[in-house]
Design a protein around this motif. Sequence first.
Motif, PDB file in Angstrom:
ATOM      1  N   LEU A 326       4.464  -4.211   1.715  1.00  9.01           N
ATOM      2  CA  LEU A 326       5.321  -2.746   1.517  1.00  9.01           C
ATOM      3  C   LEU A 326       5.344  -1.926   1.053  1.00  9.01           C
ATOM      4  CD1 LEU A 326       6.862  -0.533   3.090  1.00  9.01           C
ATOM      5  CD2 LEU A 326       8.945  -2.172   2.262  1.00  9.01           C
ATOM      6  N   VAL A 327       5.480  -2.788  -0.434  1.00  7.16           N
ATOM      7  CA  VAL A 327       5.158  -1.616  -2.096  1.00  7.16           C
ATOM      8  C   VAL A 327       4.307  -1.235  -2.587  1.00  7.16           C
ATOM      9  CG1 VAL A 327       5.989  -1.506  -3.958  1.00  7.16           C
ATOM     10  CG2 VAL A 327       7.687  -2.186  -2.973  1.00  7.16           C
ATOM     11  N   LYS A 328       3.493  -2.318  -1.835  1.00  3.12           N
ATOM     12  CA  LYS A 328       1.603  -2.029  -2.481  1.00  3.12           C
ATOM     13  C   LYS A 328       0.962  -1.207  -2.087  1.00  3.12           C
ATOM     14  CE  LYS A 328       1.385  -7.232  -4.219  1.00  3.12           C
ATOM     15  NZ  LYS A 328       0.673  -8.199  -4.095  1.00  3.12           N
ATOM     16  N   MET A 329       1.149  -0.652  -0.667  1.00  2.02           N
ATOM     17  CA  MET A 329       0.795   0.185   0.927  1.00  2.02           C
ATOM     18  C   MET A 329       1.442   1.013   0.472  1.00  2.02           C
ATOM     19  SD  MET A 329       0.812  -2.461   3.630  1.00  2.02           S
ATOM     20  CE  MET A 329       0.024  -0.852   5.526  1.00  2.02           C
ATOM     21  N   ILE A 330       2.796   1.724   0.397  1.00  2.00           N
ATOM     22  CA  ILE A 330       3.265   2.427  -0.135  1.00  2.00           C
ATOM     23  C   ILE A 330       2.218   3.422  -2.191  1.00  2.00           C
ATOM     24  CG2 ILE A 330       4.688   4.216  -1.031  1.00  2.00           C
ATOM     25  CD1 ILE A 330       6.664   2.623   0.730  1.00  2.00           C
ATOM     26  N   ASN A 331       2.189   2.079  -3.008  1.00  3.93           N
ATOM     27  CA  ASN A 331       1.962   2.578  -3.874  1.00  3.93           C
ATOM     28  C   ASN A 331       0.777   3.369  -4.026  1.00  3.93           C
ATOM     29  OD1 ASN A 331       4.043   1.967  -5.536  1.00  3.93           O
ATOM     30  ND2 ASN A 331       3.244   0.271  -6.356  1.00  3.93           N
ATOM     31  N   GLN A 332      -0.570   2.174  -3.288  1.00  5.86           N
ATOM     32  CA  GLN A 332      -2.032   2.758  -2.420  1.00  5.86           C
ATOM     33  C   GLN A 332      -2.036   3.458  -2.028  1.00  5.86           C
ATOM     34  OE1 GLN A 332      -4.990  -0.187  -0.788  1.00  5.86           O
ATOM     35  NE2 GLN A 332      -5.844   1.054  -0.318  1.00  5.86           N
ATOM     36  N   ALA A 333      -1.188   4.184  -1.183  1.00  4.13           N
ATOM     37  CA  ALA A 333      -1.814   5.482  -0.875  1.00  4.13           C
ATOM     38  C   ALA A 333      -1.195   6.308  -1.488  1.00  4.13           C
ATOM     39  CB  ALA A 333      -0.182   5.493   0.532  1.00  4.13           C
ATOM     40  N   THR A 334      -0.131   6.972  -2.637  1.00  2.00           N
ATOM     41  CA  THR A 334       0.424   7.969  -3.297  1.00  2.00           C
ATOM     42  C   THR A 334      -0.754   7.312  -3.740  1.00  2.00           C
ATOM     43  OG1 THR A 334       1.459   6.075  -4.491  1.00  2.00           O
ATOM     44  CG2 THR A 334       2.991   7.382  -2.627  1.00  2.00           C
ATOM     45  N   ALA A 335      -1.059   6.903  -4.419  1.00  2.00           N
ATOM     46  CA  ALA A 335      -2.373   7.318  -5.848  1.00  2.00           C
ATOM     47  C   ALA A 335      -3.247   7.138  -4.693  1.00  2.00           C
ATOM     48  CB  ALA A 335      -2.735   5.672  -5.953  1.00  2.00           C
ATOM     49  N   ASP A 336      -3.341   7.419  -3.808  1.00  2.00           N
ATOM     50  CA  ASP A 336      -4.819   7.848  -3.220  1.00  2.00           C
ATOM     51  C   ASP A 336      -4.481   9.761  -2.630  1.00  2.00           C
ATOM     52  OD1 ASP A 336      -6.271   5.684  -4.115  1.00  2.00           O
ATOM     53  OD2 ASP A 336      -6.342   4.957  -1.758  1.00  2.00           O
ATOM     54  N   ILE A 337      -3.468   9.980  -2.040  1.00  2.00           N
ATOM     55  CA  ILE A 337      -3.400  10.968  -2.154  1.00  2.00           C
ATOM     56  C   ILE A 337      -3.182  11.780  -2.500  1.00  2.00           C
ATOM     57  CG2 ILE A 337      -1.755  12.680  -0.159  1.00  2.00           C
ATOM     58  CD1 ILE A 337      -0.634   9.526   1.214  1.00  2.00           C
ATOM     59  N   PRO A 338      -4.122  13.406  -2.592  1.00  2.00           N
ATOM     60  CA  PRO A 338      -4.540  14.082  -3.688  1.00  2.00           C
ATOM     61  C   PRO A 338      -2.570  14.613  -3.560  1.00  2.00           C
ATOM     62  CG  PRO A 338      -6.248  14.340  -2.112  1.00  2.00           C
ATOM     63  CD  PRO A 338      -5.135  13.611  -1.126  1.00  2.00           C
ATOM     64  N   ASN A 339      -2.409  15.324  -4.682  1.00  2.00           N
ATOM     65  CA  ASN A 339      -1.434  16.213  -5.318  1.00  2.00           C
ATOM     66  C   ASN A 339      -0.301  15.349  -4.479  1.00  2.00           C
ATOM     67  OD1 ASN A 339      -3.587  18.555  -5.346  1.00  2.00           O
ATOM     68  ND2 ASN A 339      -3.574  18.999  -3.283  1.00  2.00           N
ATOM     69  N   TRP A 340      -0.464  14.526  -5.005  1.00  2.00           N
ATOM     70  CA  TRP A 340       1.239  13.712  -4.613  1.00  2.00           C
ATOM     71  C   TRP A 340       1.967  14.030  -6.042  1.00  2.00           C
ATOM     72  CZ3 TRP A 340       2.898  10.995  -0.569  1.00  2.00           C
ATOM     73  CH2 TRP A 340       3.946  10.734  -1.053  1.00  2.00           C
ATOM     74  N   LYS A 341       3.480  14.270  -5.799  1.00  2.00           N
ATOM     75  CA  LYS A 341       4.013  14.808  -6.857  1.00  2.00           C
ATOM     76  C   LYS A 341       5.324  13.521  -6.361  1.00  2.00           C
ATOM     77  CE  LYS A 341       1.985  19.066  -8.082  1.00  2.00           C
ATOM     78  NZ  LYS A 341       1.820  20.678  -8.311  1.00  2.00           N
ATOM     79  N   ALA A 342       5.715  13.147  -7.630  1.00  2.73           N
ATOM     80  CA  ALA A 342       7.826  12.905  -7.018  1.00  2.73           C
ATOM     81  C   ALA A 342       8.540  13.532  -6.997  1.00  2.73           C
ATOM     82  CB  ALA A 342       7.955  12.168  -8.416  1.00  2.73           C
ATOM     83  N   GLY A 343       9.766  13.624  -5.989  1.00  2.00           N
ATOM     84  CA  GLY A 343      10.471  14.879  -6.000  1.00  2.00           C
ATOM     85  C   GLY A 343      10.482  15.584  -5.014  1.00  2.00           C
ATOM     86  N   GLU A 344       8.750  15.627  -4.424  1.00  2.00           N
ATOM     87  CA  GLU A 344       8.720  16.998  -3.731  1.00  2.00           C
ATOM     88  C   GLU A 344       8.620  16.649  -1.819  1.00  2.00           C
ATOM     89  OE1 GLU A 344       4.822  18.998  -4.558  1.00  2.00           O
ATOM     90  OE2 GLU A 344       5.785  20.099  -6.167  1.00  2.00           O
TER      91      GLU A 344
END
Length: 344
Positions: A326-344
């Motif tokens: 679960l955590v690895k899949m979330i990490n892969q997605a957030t690494a690849d999705i453009p303009n991902w910003k924590a807190g938004e």
Amino acid sequence: MGRISFFFLVLLFVAFTAAIYNTARFIAANDSTLGGGEEFDFNPGGKKKLFHTVVTSSSGSYARWQCRIMYYWFKKFKDQPGSEMGGFTRILHSAAPDDLMDEIPTFVADPLPSGLDKGYIVLHRPWAFVQWLRNATIEEDYIFMAEPDHLITKPLPNLASRLRPAAFPFFYITPEKYKREVGKFFKGPVQAIDPVGNSPAIIHKAQLLRIAPTWHNLSIQMKQDQETDKAFGWVLEMYAYAIASAVHGVKHTLRKDFMIQPPWDTSLGDKYIIHYTYGCDYTLEGVLTYGKVGEWRFDKRSFTAGAPPRNLTLPPANVPGSVAMLVKMINQATADIPNWKAGE
């Protein structure tokens, strides 16, 4: 004599063909691997039965980041072998477009009138589906009702048939325990109600067109009934879908292989979806501390105000594989999705 023999052979061939077909129907209807009661879905051409994937969402940041991750994994597996995944729609029940319209295919629906949901935001879901079904152009014959916190883990085939939707059985949907409340809205036998919600489920479009308005109306009626509202709580809308299906005589094939729910399900196995609705709390030795904040934790509710950061800390070594994946899949997605910003 030759004519009689030929005619007899033709009759024999027709009878043999019919016997094979009826036997296949009988096996399919009684094979427990199909969930029991499943009609034989005869598809001699092997043509794909594409389904349209749909999630409903509010405009808040909590739903937004989950939708972005969910859509990322949908795209990863959509065109892979074995997939029957067609189009995708996020139904945004906010009455107004948002800044994800260009990233995720979106249909904008109206919310319920102010105050009608009584703080129960899920009540907007059936009404959103009614609007989408009435107004959108849906090319596929089947619809997959999913949720923002679903991670698709591999190519998803169409698990449904024309007359029998496929859905995940929930242990906490128990109509037989609530005969009094159910009886207010359904006069048939309680056994006719499946232990399902609307998601995850794959259903023929014609069936959902009939069920959705009833699902919507029942959700409102049940929320307004104090006894029923108290009995069903946060799963009221799921009961409304299950009862609406029974009202229309629709039975589901129950597919436990549809998804897992960490931390209770410890391995993925052959499942198609990870549903991360529950918090995952562990000691550094990998011991589950459910109900108590762990030394290591992942809980989507930790990010209600905004998206999680990239590169979340992986769980300790002894934590079950389902949680690590679960955590690895979330990490892969957030690494690849453009303009991902924590807190938004």
